[in-house]
Design a protein around this motif. Structure first.
Motif, PDB file in Angstrom:
ATOM      1  N   THR A   1      -0.502   3.748   9.624  1.00  0.00           N
ATOM      2  CA  THR A   1       0.502   4.808   9.479  1.00  0.00           C
ATOM      3  C   THR A   1      -0.242   5.940   8.812  1.00  0.00           C
ATOM      4  OG1 THR A   1       2.259   3.208   9.294  1.00  0.00           O
ATOM      5  CG2 THR A   1       2.742   5.408   8.455  1.00  0.00           C
ATOM      6  N   LYS A   2      -0.401   7.042   9.510  1.00  0.00           N
ATOM      7  CA  LYS A   2      -1.326   8.090   9.073  1.00  0.00           C
ATOM      8  C   LYS A   2      -0.691   9.094   8.114  1.00  0.00           C
ATOM      9  CE  LYS A   2      -4.223   7.746  13.155  1.00  0.00           C
ATOM     10  NZ  LYS A   2      -3.499   6.691  13.923  1.00  0.00           N
ATOM     11  N   GLY A   3      -1.566   9.847   7.419  1.00  0.00           N
ATOM     12  CA  GLY A   3      -1.134  10.865   6.446  1.00  0.00           C
ATOM     13  C   GLY A   3      -1.836  10.610   5.130  1.00  0.00           C
ATOM     14  N   SER A   4      -2.903  11.358   4.793  1.00  0.00           N
ATOM     15  CA  SER A   4      -3.661  11.052   3.571  1.00  0.00           C
ATOM     16  C   SER A   4      -3.215  11.879   2.373  1.00  0.00           C
ATOM     17  CB  SER A   4      -5.172  11.244   3.804  1.00  0.00           C
ATOM     18  OG  SER A   4      -5.504  12.591   4.079  1.00  0.00           O
ATOM     19  N   LEU A   5      -2.210  12.708   2.546  1.00  0.00           N
ATOM     20  CA  LEU A   5      -1.714  13.550   1.460  1.00  0.00           C
ATOM     21  C   LEU A   5      -0.219  13.324   1.343  1.00  0.00           C
ATOM     22  CD1 LEU A   5      -3.275  16.905   2.664  1.00  0.00           C
ATOM     23  CD2 LEU A   5      -4.190  15.386   0.932  1.00  0.00           C
TER      24      LEU A   5
END
Lengths: 150, 150, 150, 150, 150, 150, 150, 150, 150, 150
Positions: free
Chosen positions: H75-79
């Motif tokens: 599940t992507k999104g690093s911020l």
């Protein structure tokens, strides 16, 4: 607080109720208080008197720390203060979106400038049987409070 | 839309009703529809049939553009999608904050996994006279919709 | 509404008051109502009776549409529902940030589970002269409302 | 910080006060400081002097790490920086929504351009007995600070 | 208010200053007040005395409504209360993100529990010439206010 | 990261500094770096060279994992990215609300289109003694960076 | 400001460019400045010198108020400070969500603690022809600014 | 998931890379994949094939649970989905604020209605040496996707 | 832009369609394009070719400025970027809340790491007649785009 | 609740499914229910009957507490109530941004004022093979619910 946190309190009460196989409707009969009010006590939104706390402790076999916590004055609010994602709860927000201003106008046309109290207030849920599909009936009833002038 | 905007529509209907000296309760009698539903039509939250629009136009002396606009399918929502500041409306949000999770549990204990419809739904306001101060009674009644599995 | 909008209403009342050279303290004397309540009427947060509206209309030379608008039931809220940027108003938010939970505990220790009404409520401002710098004294006084059980 | 966290500090102090059966009013008498200020110290919003911390430690039987922590300069704010959900606290926000701009105008009409300090400031709570229902009286008193020009 | 709105006021003052070919530094010399304070008056963040308003009116050829508006007590806040998008202004928010807690600790280590006043406060901008690129020097100076106990 | 988290790092450094009885001003003398910069290193907002980290480790008796962590490139931001609730820090946000646009105009009138760097930047705190109450002086100094065209 | 507002400025420039049948690539050739920079000038994000403003005025047949406005120092920010809804622009936010932390680590591994300047910065767009579908190439190039210590 | 959480995964990979003394540039050579892509795999934003996961496991001496987790679809999104506070990352948001609309116009003038893909996409970082200060060059290259009609 | 604004464009197209008594289904037949795509063109979310714009202009008797505007590349987004209040549209957000993560897992189990394109994408609406109440069938179909490695 | 939390439930079910080497498509065959519905049960968004829970427990070797938890009525919502950062899920939000209002108009033109139910609703995912790249087909089908009048 050194008392159990609200979510621990709710979890313990729910687990005890489930272990005894009791519904909120059963607790309504046993305690002589409405099932919605009892559920609000379970969610840390209301305060029991010492007698009410004791009666519930006996019925559910509660631990004394839980019994004491039921008599505290809670910091209220059972939802995050945002639009809720649960569909059952969201529908009540949608009702206010669609019918909020109409409701305000009709109440104030009947009563004048003021509000319906959410403190001197009761809330009931009934099932209305209907061959085309049963209906949920929610009745809210609060004291009208007129704005004071000074 | 080239049709009147929702707030213009509301303002025109409110001004016409005031000019005729009619309350929503009077319109309930004249149109045979509930006063809350009629108020929701005034706020651009509901759609009138051609006959309903005509009857209202005659009663209030409406302009044909208004009469036509009452028959459109509105983009609904009478409040900004934030916590409302008006105290009368805010109390209904507070009720959901304090009693939302208890209400969900009691409804689902009675009906199973599903929701109360906000579409196949009615809403009534009554005044309950009381010597300690009159009370506002709000009754919501919606079809129970069980979750479908597939 | 075809009535003047809240900000137009405020602007007209403020301009009329300035043209007559009257302060809110002067209006307090002339109307026999508190200066804060009168200011809240100017900001569309309160409702005047027909007599109060007439008296104010005569004092300030108001237009009949303004006089009528003072008798409507307003949608309340004089600030955007966000943290205010004005330093004078912000300080009251800061007071709640710093002293809100302490205040809740002290009130509930004295009164039990319930709230201070913001409807059956008065608010006064006084100047306390002090050689080290004058002080602003704000007194809020509301009825205590205990939570109802049912 | 290696010192106890603010919520641990609050919980320990509350538990000690409960164990000794003391109210904030009792602490006011014992310490010679106002009950609201003492409650604000419990919530990590104020700083005790070494003598005040010692006196409180003796009264409540506190652990030395707690006694030391009471003398730190806290990062203040006892609420999440959003609209609070607790009804008692929310009413103070509603008061600012409804009476904020009127209050600003009345204060500035009396004092000129400036603010009421929230730092050189006191806050008191009193119970006003009334046969129609007791009233909560909250008195805020802060130094007026005029805007500097340069 | 029937007075010009804050953005109209700013626009009129900016246009008049541009028409006269004056910089804020020129106004500093002519009025004997700091250029930042004068710019804050232009943005509706400060209040002029009658003499200051007159002097400015003469210098810039202002309309009497503008001259009167400069003497009102403004609702302050020159930015939307969100993170600003303009890079020059954003850098000051970034400075608080990176250096805010360090700054709090150093100030409180030097002064005790309290704050730097933003009311009894001055702000100056200087250009520091430097062969590797000129530097902007911003000096803020406010009275230290210690927290009061009661 | 397997390195200590930013809040653990801050807590360990603060506890070590307190145990040694050192202020940031003492560390300024011992390390030859400004007290604000050193406090920003404690809050995980800056990076030490190996020599600086060693010197600090010796002074405070730090654990090698902490010494290593001081040399990492941190993800910066010492506050939640919302309006801060702490009064000392909030005042700097209020200063930008009230004086932000004036500051932008004065800087750009002196320097042209560009910004003050927050990277090639220093920040100092001084105490200005004053018989009417000491003052906090905060000096920010950053390189002016003109916008590039291409 | 009495100058045209940013959106009026953008609309007038876009209409003039369309009327002359010129693309940004044509303006790049005519003005000797990059097409992205010229588009940023059209959106009120950059400042033209008097010569650049004149050349553009001649090419597009601009009105003198527009020509003057191109030389002002704009309050920058071409988007609402929220997540943008336009799919082309959103993809750049998604790139930062997915690749932001990796990008930070790689840049700091190569350069040390600091940032890429967004002021001393250029941005170019190229079309890369490809039989499987042409590709958009966006090149950003900014000066590395190391954090200063003091 | 019973697999390691994304932040545990990142921390373990970073610690292993540090223990081996490898930079992302070293991993680029060893794995034959770009350093930015490898960093995005470390942050749980990309998926490795079994061979890539094995090769990395051997190089860094990884635990089998980590090796398995590298092959999951994250599940992507690093911020956090808010404006980031870290100055290096914030600059890319500022670039979109200042140059977003210009970029959209230039891309669409060259390619028509559509977007640059963020999926069929590469991102590279280079150091451009410059005597006036080295520059960071970031190159983004994505397939142009035209809007489909149907 | 000097072109009609998106909401003016929508209003003009809707009024022209209503005046001609045409449904979107009629336009689907007349133009040979899907009714949903045509509605998205009316809302300023898609771009017509010159032939499509001409055909529509003839059918609806459009003004040339409208015909030209249909060929521009719009800034897309037909809703405020918040949770929508309209119940019909909200249900699609609720579907993503309840079924979003399940949908992601099922798609990635079938296709690998990547996304369904929203650009190379079609959307259709059908009525499914059913004696227990007709059903709305919405079919979305987009190209699968696998994540690129580099 | 003393039952496993939703994320623990999801993690345990996912780990058990992975250990058995089963896909959701395999579970669809084994249980006779759609793979998307089964995935929504794994994410705590749906309720199993006792038989369904037992069958799944046998297939996956589940612990009795998990089997019991599958029969509870969950508080629904599998995403934080903000714009999601994961690109696959975000595309569905983008589809509503671009096609939401068109979809509303087409549905209401076909069905009248009302909504598509998200409760009496099914959702299917299919792979459409295509030589130019396979396509994802998502089919949503819900009962049309017309607004009730009263």
């Amino acid at each position: 607080m050194a008392a159990p946190s609200p979510s621990t309190l709710t979890a313990s009460l729910m687990a005890a109720k489930k272990a005894k196989g009791l519904s909120f409707a059963d607790l309504e009969v046993a305690l002589g208080l409405d099932e919605v009010w009892i559920a609000s006590l379970f969610y840390g939104q209301a305060t029991a008197s010492p007698e009410e706390a004791e009666k519930l402790a006996t019925l559910l076999g509660l631990d004394p720390a839980i019994t004491a916590a039921l008599q505290e004055f809670p910091t209220k609010g059972s939802l995050d203060p945002v639009i809720p994602t649960d569909p059952l709860i969201y529908r009540f927000y949608e009702i206010m979106q669609v019918y909020g201003m109409p409701l305000k106008d009709v109440i104030q046309e009947k009563f004048g400038d003021g509000i319906m109290s959410a403190i001197d207030f009761t809330l009931d849920v009934d099932k209305v049987e209907d061959p085309k599909g049963d209906r949920v009936k929610v009745t809210m009833c609060g004291k009208f409070l007129p704005y004071k002038k000074w």
